[in-house]
Design a protein around this motif. Structure first.
Motif, short mmCIF file in Angstrom:
data_model
loop_
_atom_site.label_atom_id
_atom_site.label_comp_id
_atom_site.label_asym_id
_atom_site.label_seq_id
_atom_site.Cartn_x
_atom_site.Cartn_y
_atom_site.Cartn_z
N PRO A 217 7.56 -1.65 -31.58
CA PRO A 217 7.02 -0.81 -30.51
C PRO A 217 7.74 0.53 -30.40
O PRO A 217 8.94 0.62 -30.68
N GLN A 218 6.99 1.53 -30.01
CA GLN A 218 7.54 2.85 -29.71
C GLN A 218 7.01 3.28 -28.34
O GLN A 218 5.85 3.01 -28.00
N PHE A 219 7.87 3.95 -27.59
CA PHE A 219 7.49 4.35 -26.24
C PHE A 219 7.72 5.84 -26.02
O PHE A 219 8.68 6.42 -26.54
N THR A 220 6.83 6.45 -25.27
CA THR A 220 7.00 7.82 -24.80
C THR A 220 7.02 7.80 -23.28
O THR A 220 6.60 6.82 -22.65
N ALA A 221 7.49 8.90 -22.69
CA ALA A 221 7.66 8.88 -21.23
C ALA A 221 7.59 10.28 -20.64
O ALA A 221 7.72 11.29 -21.35
N SER A 222 7.38 10.33 -19.34
CA SER A 222 7.39 11.59 -18.59
C SER A 222 8.27 11.43 -17.36
O SER A 222 8.39 10.33 -16.80
N LEU A 223 8.87 12.54 -16.93
CA LEU A 223 9.78 12.55 -15.79
C LEU A 223 9.34 13.57 -14.75
O LEU A 223 8.94 14.68 -15.09
N ASN A 224 9.44 13.16 -13.51
CA ASN A 224 9.18 14.08 -12.40
C ASN A 224 10.01 13.64 -11.21
O ASN A 224 10.45 12.49 -11.13
N SER A 225 10.26 14.54 -10.30
CA SER A 225 11.03 14.21 -9.09
C SER A 225 10.51 15.01 -7.92
O SER A 225 9.87 16.06 -8.09
N GLY A 226 10.79 14.51 -6.73
CA GLY A 226 10.37 15.21 -5.52
C GLY A 226 10.20 14.25 -4.36
O GLY A 226 10.50 13.06 -4.47
N LYS A 227 9.69 14.77 -3.27
CA LYS A 227 9.54 13.97 -2.06
C LYS A 227 8.22 13.21 -2.07
O LYS A 227 7.17 13.76 -2.39
N ILE A 228 8.35 11.94 -1.72
CA ILE A 228 7.17 11.06 -1.64
C ILE A 228 7.26 10.24 -0.36
O ILE A 228 8.30 10.21 0.30
N MET A 229 6.17 9.59 -0.01
CA MET A 229 6.15 8.68 1.13
C MET A 229 6.23 7.24 0.63
O MET A 229 5.61 6.89 -0.38
N VAL A 230 7.02 6.44 1.33
CA VAL A 230 7.19 5.03 0.97
C VAL A 230 6.75 4.18 2.16
O VAL A 230 7.17 4.45 3.30
N ALA A 231 5.92 3.17 1.89
CA ALA A 231 5.45 2.31 2.98
C ALA A 231 5.16 0.92 2.45
O ALA A 231 4.78 0.75 1.29
N GLU A 232 5.38 -0.09 3.31
CA GLU A 232 4.98 -1.45 2.99
C GLU A 232 3.50 -1.59 3.30
O GLU A 232 3.06 -1.33 4.41
N VAL A 233 2.73 -1.99 2.29
CA VAL A 233 1.28 -2.08 2.46
C VAL A 233 0.80 -3.50 2.19
O VAL A 233 1.45 -4.26 1.47
N GLY A 234 -0.35 -3.83 2.76
CA GLY A 234 -0.96 -5.14 2.52
C GLY A 234 -0.51 -6.17 3.53
O GLY A 234 0.58 -6.09 4.10
N PHE A 235 -1.37 -7.16 3.72
CA PHE A 235 -1.05 -8.27 4.63
C PHE A 235 -1.02 -9.60 3.87
O PHE A 235 -0.04 -10.34 3.94
N ILE A 236 -2.08 -9.91 3.12
CA ILE A 236 -2.11 -11.14 2.34
C ILE A 236 -1.08 -11.08 1.22
O ILE A 236 -0.37 -12.05 0.95
N LYS A 237 -0.97 -9.94 0.57
CA LYS A 237 0.05 -9.71 -0.46
C LYS A 237 0.69 -8.36 -0.18
O LYS A 237 0.09 -7.31 -0.41
N SER A 238 1.90 -8.39 0.33
CA SER A 238 2.58 -7.15 0.69
C SER A 238 3.40 -6.61 -0.47
O SER A 238 3.91 -7.38 -1.30
N GLU A 239 3.52 -5.29 -0.53
CA GLU A 239 4.41 -4.66 -1.50
C GLU A 239 4.80 -3.28 -0.96
O GLU A 239 4.15 -2.73 -0.07
N VAL A 240 5.89 -2.77 -1.49
CA VAL A 240 6.34 -1.44 -1.12
C VAL A 240 5.67 -0.45 -2.06
O VAL A 240 5.81 -0.56 -3.29
N ALA A 241 4.91 0.49 -1.51
CA ALA A 241 4.13 1.43 -2.32
C ALA A 241 4.63 2.86 -2.11
O ALA A 241 5.05 3.24 -1.00
N TYR A 242 4.58 3.64 -3.17
CA TYR A 242 4.93 5.06 -3.13
C TYR A 242 3.65 5.89 -3.18
O TYR A 242 2.74 5.60 -3.97
N HIS A 243 3.60 6.93 -2.35
CA HIS A 243 2.43 7.81 -2.32
C HIS A 243 2.89 9.27 -2.43
O HIS A 243 3.88 9.64 -1.80
N GLY A 244 2.16 10.05 -3.21
CA GLY A 244 2.47 11.47 -3.29
C GLY A 244 2.08 12.07 -4.62
O GLY A 244 1.86 11.37 -5.61
N SER A 245 2.01 13.39 -4.65
CA SER A 245 1.60 14.10 -5.86
C SER A 245 2.63 13.99 -6.97
O SER A 245 2.32 14.23 -8.14
N VAL A 246 3.88 13.64 -6.62
CA VAL A 246 4.93 13.50 -7.64
C VAL A 246 4.53 12.45 -8.67
O VAL A 246 4.67 12.66 -9.88
#
Length: 373
Positions: free
Chosen positions: A283-312
């Protein structure tokens, strides 16, 4: 992987193991001492020693002795788990993990009970070893020790559950999830890397869907050492792509994010013969990097997870698709590059182009990151 990188991983893993051992020792001492105290608080008769297990009396008589015995038990059990049972449960289900942990606990409990009883009758009571072994049944086989055994199993399984859930949620995220840190959306400054398998469609067609899934399992499994090494946090697995994140308020994390791809590719290269033998593909892998401000929130009720939202994240995902266009292993945004405060001669940064991503009002400057050594 360079020798220094491998050494660094061993150091990080060593300190992580020491921290887990320390937490385990504290956890066991707290609950066993609480159990011992309750044993005597609930006794209202004047002679509390009557009918009480000699094992409990030994633990009760001296706090330092009991702490030493409990700590010795925990260390012995931890070593048994680590060097005997770890290899059998490293990739198994949670139920199989519980089974091996139970076997480990019962084995260590039996050994410790035998030697403590032997010490009690030979050293304290002055009996010869043969008679001491004969009297061991009065020392261990009684309702109090049985209750202690059941309590120990509950303590053991609570720890196994916490560590396993922590491993599945990601180190550093478990306690935030427990205390509801992200119940209300929070703004954070973070780094993201989107890492993707090169020629995934061709790999899938060549291997077939079953073998391809095993192929991805192996790729993602060995990724764990590099994530620990660079102190990253896995946000999501999306098909053959993985999203990993770091806190952007730590300058060193920008270099760790760059290190991640190259250290991971080094790890893949070290296992080249394994992949060729098992799958016929390296296997070979490529990648991209970005940084900045995003919003973090716990979403879902039946299956909860911490989700990140934002243009970053959106920008990083789109940038990753440009790796093939520019024949690059690692691309980064201007925002990521300008936040690098620590210079590392191992990497070179080359401006490539300005790209207008669909839906974006502003053109994005993209840079290519190469390893020079």
């Amino acid at each position: 992987m360079s020798p220094s990188g491998n050494t660094k991983f061993k150091q990080v893993k060593f300190f992580l193991n020491i921290w887990n051992l320390f937490v385990t020792i504290i956890w066991w001492n707290f609950f066993i001492q609480l159990f011992i105290g309750m044993q005597f608080l609930i006794r209202i008769d004047s002679n509390i020693d009557v009918g009480t297990s000699k094992a409990i009396l030994i633990l009760r008589d001296s706090f330092s002795t009991s702490t030493l015995i409990i700590t010795g038990f925990v260390v012995f059990q931890w070593l048994t788990d680590k060097y005997i049972f770890e290899r059998f449960r490293s990739r198994n289900s949670l139920s199989v993990t519980f089974l091996f942990q139970l076997i480990s606990f019962l084995l260590v409990f039996s050994v410790m009970a035998f030697f403590i009883g032997l010490y009690y009758y030979s050293a304290i009571k002055g009996l010869n070893p043969a008679n001491a072994i004969y009297y061991l049944n009065t020392f261990t086989f009684n309702p109090t020790v049985l209750f202690l055994l059941i309590t120990g199993i509950m303590i053991k399984f609570s720890l196994v559950f916490i560590f396993e859930v922590q491993r599945r949620l990601g180190y550093g995220m478990f306690w935030k999830f427990v205390i509801g840190h992200y119940k209300k959306p929070k703004e954070e400054n973070r780094i993201f890397i989107f890492i993707d398998l090169v020629s995934s469609t061709e790999c899938s067609e060549k291997l077939g869907h079953v073998k391809y899934s095993e192929f991805l399992q192996e790729c993602f499994y060995i990724m764990g050492s590099t994530i620990v090494n660079t102190k990253g946090y896995i946000y999501q697995y999306v098909g053959d792509e993985v999203i990993i994140s770091w806190e952007a308020n730590k300058p060193r994390n920008f270099l760790r994010a760059i290190d991640f791809l190259y250290l991971y590719n080094d790890e893949i290269h070290r296992k080249k013969n394994f992949f060729l033998k098992e799958f016929g593909i390296v296997p070979q892998f490529t990648a991209s990097l970005n940084s900045g401000k995003i919003m973090v929130a716990e979403v879902g009720f039946i299956k909860s997870e911490v989700a990140y939202h934002g243009s970053v994240l959106n920008t990083a995902a789109r940038l990753q698709k440009q790796c093939r266009t520019y024949n690059a292993k690692l691309l980064a945004t201007e925002n990521f590059i300008k936040n690098i405060k620590i210079i590392n001669a191992d990497y070179s940064f080359t401006f490539l182009d300005e790209v207008q991503f669909a839906g974006k009002q502003k053109k994005e400057q993209i840079f290519k990151i190469d390893r020079t050594s």
